[in-house]
Design a protein around this motif. Structure first.
Motif, PDB file in Angstrom:
ATOM      1  N   ASN A 201       4.735  -8.090   0.091  1.00  0.00           N
ATOM      2  CA  ASN A 201       3.521  -7.504  -0.467  1.00  0.00           C
ATOM      3  C   ASN A 201       3.904  -6.812  -1.768  1.00  0.00           C
ATOM      4  O   ASN A 201       4.618  -5.810  -1.746  1.00  0.00           O
ATOM      5  CB  ASN A 201       2.902  -6.484   0.501  1.00  0.00           C
TER       6      ASN A 201
ATOM      7  N   VAL B   8      -3.308  -3.194  -7.333  1.00  0.00           N
ATOM      8  CA  VAL B   8      -3.103  -4.602  -7.011  1.00  0.00           C
ATOM      9  C   VAL B   8      -2.632  -5.316  -8.277  1.00  0.00           C
ATOM     10  O   VAL B   8      -3.260  -5.186  -9.332  1.00  0.00           O
ATOM     11  CB  VAL B   8      -4.404  -5.240  -6.492  1.00  0.00           C
TER      12      VAL B   8
ATOM     13  N   GLN C  42      -3.422 -12.275  -2.391  1.00  0.00           N
ATOM     14  CA  GLN C  42      -2.572 -11.502  -1.494  1.00  0.00           C
ATOM     15  C   GLN C  42      -3.348 -10.363  -0.844  1.00  0.00           C
ATOM     16  O   GLN C  42      -3.004  -9.904   0.248  1.00  0.00           O
ATOM     17  CB  GLN C  42      -1.386 -10.938  -2.294  1.00  0.00           C
ATOM     18  N   TYR C  43      -4.396  -9.918  -1.546  1.00  0.00           N
ATOM     19  CA  TYR C  43      -5.225  -8.805  -1.069  1.00  0.00           C
ATOM     20  C   TYR C  43      -6.695  -9.234  -1.132  1.00  0.00           C
ATOM     21  O   TYR C  43      -7.449  -8.803  -2.005  1.00  0.00           O
ATOM     22  CB  TYR C  43      -4.990  -7.558  -1.938  1.00  0.00           C
TER      23      TYR C  43
ATOM     24  N   THR D 269      -9.388  -8.723   0.758  1.00  0.00           N
ATOM     25  CA  THR D 269     -10.516  -7.885   1.179  1.00  0.00           C
ATOM     26  C   THR D 269     -10.436  -6.511   0.516  1.00  0.00           C
ATOM     27  O   THR D 269      -9.380  -6.097   0.011  1.00  0.00           O
ATOM     28  CB  THR D 269     -10.514  -7.699   2.702  1.00  0.00           C
TER      29      THR D 269
ATOM     30  N   ALA E  75     -10.558  -3.756   2.111  1.00  0.00           N
ATOM     31  CA  ALA E  75      -9.639  -2.964   2.939  1.00  0.00           C
ATOM     32  C   ALA E  75      -8.194  -3.179   2.514  1.00  0.00           C
ATOM     33  O   ALA E  75      -7.392  -2.240   2.484  1.00  0.00           O
ATOM     34  CB  ALA E  75      -9.822  -3.339   4.409  1.00  0.00           C
ATOM     35  N   ASP E  76      -7.849  -4.440   2.190  1.00  0.00           N
ATOM     36  CA  ASP E  76      -6.489  -4.730   1.729  1.00  0.00           C
ATOM     37  C   ASP E  76      -6.192  -4.002   0.423  1.00  0.00           C
ATOM     38  O   ASP E  76      -5.107  -3.449   0.232  1.00  0.00           O
ATOM     39  CB  ASP E  76      -6.310  -6.232   1.523  1.00  0.00           C
ATOM     40  N   ARG E  77      -7.151  -4.018  -0.493  1.00  0.00           N
ATOM     41  CA  ARG E  77      -6.963  -3.364  -1.785  1.00  0.00           C
ATOM     42  C   ARG E  77      -6.851  -1.852  -1.618  1.00  0.00           C
ATOM     43  O   ARG E  77      -6.070  -1.187  -2.307  1.00  0.00           O
ATOM     44  CB  ARG E  77      -8.110  -3.710  -2.733  1.00  0.00           C
ATOM     45  N   ARG E  78      -7.619  -1.311  -0.681  1.00  0.00           N
ATOM     46  CA  ARG E  78      -7.565   0.132  -0.453  1.00  0.00           C
ATOM     47  C   ARG E  78      -6.208   0.563   0.083  1.00  0.00           C
ATOM     48  O   ARG E  78      -5.730   1.667  -0.196  1.00  0.00           O
ATOM     49  CB  ARG E  78      -8.681   0.554   0.505  1.00  0.00           C
ATOM     50  N   LYS E  79      -5.573  -0.308   0.870  1.00  0.00           N
ATOM     51  CA  LYS E  79      -4.244   0.026   1.372  1.00  0.00           C
ATOM     52  C   LYS E  79      -3.253   0.192   0.225  1.00  0.00           C
ATOM     53  O   LYS E  79      -2.373   1.052   0.269  1.00  0.00           O
ATOM     54  CB  LYS E  79      -3.763  -1.061   2.342  1.00  0.00           C
TER      55      LYS E  79
END
Length: 801
Positions: A205, A234, A241-242, A244, A246-250
């Motif tokens: 990641n 990102v 790779q990201y 959603t 939610a993925d971007r927020r992580k």
């Protein structure tokens, strides 16, 4: 240093207001004026900042990169105005326009990049490096919310988001072209490439580290250094790779908060990611600067140009990351890379407490930074081989990096650095003789002491202008550029006019704080009372609990007709969100305060004020008004302390254990000018070794102690019944490690000495004067000079001032 006339300033400010907000000064809000003023100030140092970066590249002089998980610079407007030499012109210019600088400066929140002494020291060093003419860079994280904003609800601490960037973003300049990619997770396999083992990554990641640079302007200098803060985004082209939100927020959450709650696995995982994130981004940017700006292609010359300093264990992965970059990307032989790494790296230890020396589970490291774990494993393997048959197996095992399934980050920092320093003589002696004794036996040449310091001259000018003016009139203005001149204040020891002026200044500062307390809390306090101050992180070893027991004793005395001088006890402290005991202490203090402050029978003889959301700006309000400085940590637990230095510089007398830099303060001012109490180092370790501390025996033998402790559980403070019971049980458990009950009687006796001296105004003022004069010993400029010459081996960019 570029000066500015009042007319030039006013013209620029009015122009910025028109350009940014299309308003004139009479219709502008304070926030709009602040933002316009910040732009004018930025323009004032922009050219110097550019020149510094050009000169540092052209000169090729060695520079230091200070890696710290925390930086706590407070607000930027006032300090930058002071360092530029613009303070008086801007203040006068704003007055001409009908504007108060204090009201405008109040629009700026503290930069929420730190928690306590660790971050404050890092910020002080950034200031001092520029102010002494050295090239120095900070490397940290641009937290979106930083440490939480503290509120009290029903006496309990509640943590709220601290959205400081809403108004402070103007101080950070985004540098997209300096972004770096940081790789997390996945799998790594070593494959042969032209007879060189190189890592092949899969399933990682990737995160973009985007730098925001903050100018650190030297005091009346032409040097403007850079504090580089990394934000996580990102990467461009990595959208799949990201996929959603939610993925971007992580990704974005990677740099959201300082010290994520480590009571959960997810919280610890996030903290580990943060530590690698800013270390990797920082070192990649350094090597790019080395190659591209310095035009260096030989990595063996890196130690001639670059020093990297590890501020506590949080950045310790810098050692493994530099090895990764040198071995994997520069294809350097391991032994050469290791020699370079050790020459580049140096480490400051800030604690002797085992829980503060980080240890990371190898499984977690495998999940987050697999290649770094491989490198640390190899460092550890070679370290063990290097000592085999030379020292005992016990000593090798005690100093290994990987033990019991965990990576000992302090061990990595020591083994991978050429210098290891403590931050006060007592702290360093304890490291050498107790905490890190086996390392000291192996590498005595690495260990040294560098006592902490504060930005003494600049801090006094911003926080206590009244005292600054008095120093001007008594020792001359040269103290503003040379703190040793403050020692000449000692010559005024018997000067009644100077002593009276010190009293008047303190009283005026206390009136200002009293007004602030009334506005913020509704509590009315008397500025003629003793202002008794304990401001620091809430932790059991710092013993806000001991102060609490003293408050209860004073209250009991007043209720029983035993008189005491008026006293206002002021706390400022945050408890870590997951630190349950510390939060219980806050609850008890607040409920004790509520009972005392509402009890009319004691005729306002005692007030207790716990001010919310303690930060740098609040410290600047409290410290100039303090009469008594509470530095009452358990002996051997406080590495140094810096609030003790600021408080003495502002004329507060110190009540203290012989712990941390209190030892140095006592030596500087003489034991007649400080109130020392409590167990000494050898007594503490004797109890630890023999396990023979039984506070219950004291409780049963001493009715006074019993009465104080019983008040926690007998209904005196009914809204703190549950938490009071927790504290009561904690104080009385066998071998309680912070010796609250053991030190209580001696502490109460010294507080009686405080009251006796308070009645002798001349003697009190004389002791204040001595403390102010000798605070010069703790000027961070002197400390930084020691680091620069003895550890980092820097030369000044210019002549310095």
């Amino acid at each position: 240093m570029k000066s500015i006339t009042k007319k030039e300033f006013k013209d620029k400010l009015l122009e910025e207001l028109d350009d940014q907000f299309e308003v004139d000064i009479s219709h502008a809000s304070n926030l709009e004026i602040y933002r316009a003023l910040a732009t004018v100030v930025q323009d004032g140092y922009a050219k110097l900042w550019r020149q510094t970066r050009i000169e540092e590249a052209h000169s090729g002089k060695k520079q230091v990169y200070y890696f710290s998980i925390e930086f706590l610079p407070g607000t930027r407007l006032r300090s930058t105005l002071l360092n530029l030499g613009w303070m008086d012109v801007v203040k006068s210019g704003l007055e001409d326009l009908g504007v108060d600088l204090d009201e405008i400066a109040a629009q700026e929140p503290d930069m929420a990049l730190g928690n306590g002494g660790l971050g404050r020291l890092a910020a002080a060093f950034m200031d001092s490096l520029a102010s002494t003419g050295y090239i120095g860079n900070g490397n940290g994280i641009r937290y979106k919310y930083g440490l939480f904003k503290q509120k009290f609800v029903n006496g309990y601490q509640v943590e709220l988001p601290n959205d400081w960037l809403q108004t402070s973003k103007s101080w950070g300049v985004r540098r997209d072209n300096k972004s770096e990619i940081v790789r997390f997770g996945g799998k790594v396999e070593l494959v042969n490439d032209d007879n060189w083992l190189v890592p092949k990554y899969s399933g990682t990641n990737d995160v973009a580290a985007v730098p925001y640079d903050v100018a650190m302007v030297g005091y009346h200098q032409d040097v403007v250094n850079t504090l580089r803060l990394w934000d996580a985004e990102v990467p461009a082209g990595a959208e799949l790779q990201y996929p959603t939100i939610a993925d971007r927020r992580k990704v974005e959450d990677l740099t959201s908060v300082l010290y994520p709650d480590d009571s959960s696995y997810e919280g610890r995982l996030l903290r580990l990611k943060q530590e690698y994130f800013f270390v990797s981004a920082g070192l990649q940017s350094i090597l790019h600067y080395f190659r591209n700006s310095l035009k260096q292609t030989d990595p063996e010359k890196l130690p001639e140009h670059i020093a990297v300093h590890i501020n506590d264990t949080h950045p310790a992965m810098a050692i493994a990351e530099l090895m990764r970059l040198l071995v994997d990307e520069w294809r350097l032989d391991w032994d050469k890379a290791w020699d370079i790494t050790q020459k580049v790296m140096s480490y400051t230890n800030h604690t002797i407490m085992a829980e503060a020396m980080e240890k990371w589970d190898i499984n977690m490291m495998q999940e987050v930074v697999p290649r770094i774990l491989q490198i640390i494993t190899e460092i550890d393997r070679r370290y063990v081989i290097s000592l085999s048959n030379k020292v005992s197996a016990e000593k090798i095992n005690s100093t290994k990096i990987i033990k019991d399934g965990k990576v000992q980050m302090a061990h990595l920092a020591i083994i991978g650095s050429h210098s290891v320093n403590g931050v006060a003589p007592l702290h360093t002696r304890l490291l050498e003789t107790v905490v890190l004794k086996d390392f000291y036996d192996l590498f005595p040449e690495k260990f040294n002491n560098k006592t902490n310091g504060i930005t003494l001259r600049r801090w006094l000018q911003i926080a206590n202008p009244r005292l600054s003016d008095l120093l001007d009139k008594t020792v001359g203005e040269e103290w503003r550029s040379n703190s040793t001149k403050m020692l000449e204040l000692q010559d005024q020891y018997d000067n009644s006019n100077v002593l009276t002026k010190i009293n008047q200044i303190k009283f005026e500062n206390k009136k200002d704080l009293s007004d602030f307390i009334k506005v913020k809390t509704g509590i009315k306090v008397d500025p003629t009372a003793i202002f008794d101050v304990q401001i620091k992180r809430l932790h059991a070893y710092k013993r806000q609990t001991l102060k609490l027991l003293h408050i209860i004793k004073l209250y009991q005395d007043l209720k029983n007709g035993i008189d005491h001088p008026k006293r206002v006890v002021i706390f400022g402290a945050k408890a870590a969100p997951s630190y349950t005991f510390a939060k219980q202490v806050i609850k008890v203090i607040n409920e004790v305060a509520a009972v005392i402050n509402s009890d009319t029978s004691i005729h306002d003889k005692l007030k207790v004020v716990f001010l919310e959301n303690y930060d740098v700006t609040l410290a600047e309000r409290i410290i100039p008004a303090a009469d008594l400085s509470e530095q009452i940590s358990t002996t051997t637990k406080e590495a140094s302390g810096t609030s003790n230095m600021k408080l003495m510089a502002n004329g507060a007398l110190t009540i203290a254990t012989m712990d941390g830099a209190n030892v140095d303060i006592a030596k500087a001012v003489g034991k007649d000018n400080i109130f020392i109490f409590g167990l000494e180092k050898d007594q503490v370790y004797s109890y630890y070794n023999n396990h023979n501390y039984h506070p219950g025996e004291i409780y049963h033998q001493d009715k006074e102690v019993a009465a104080i402790l019983d008040s926690l559980i007998n209904g005196t403070f009914p809204k703190a019944a549950t938490e009071g019971r927790v504290l009561y049980n904690n104080f009385l458990q066998d071998n309680e490690e912070f010796f609250v009950v053991k030190d209580l009687k001696d502490y109460l006796a010294k507080q009686a000495d405080v009251e006796k001296l308070w009645k002798d105004k001349k003697s009190w003022s004389q002791k204040c004067l001595v403390n102010i004069a000798h605070s010069e010993e703790f000027d961070a400029d002197s400390t930084v000079n020691q680091y620069a010459t003895k550890i980092w081996h820097l030369k000044k960019l210019n002549s310095g001032k």
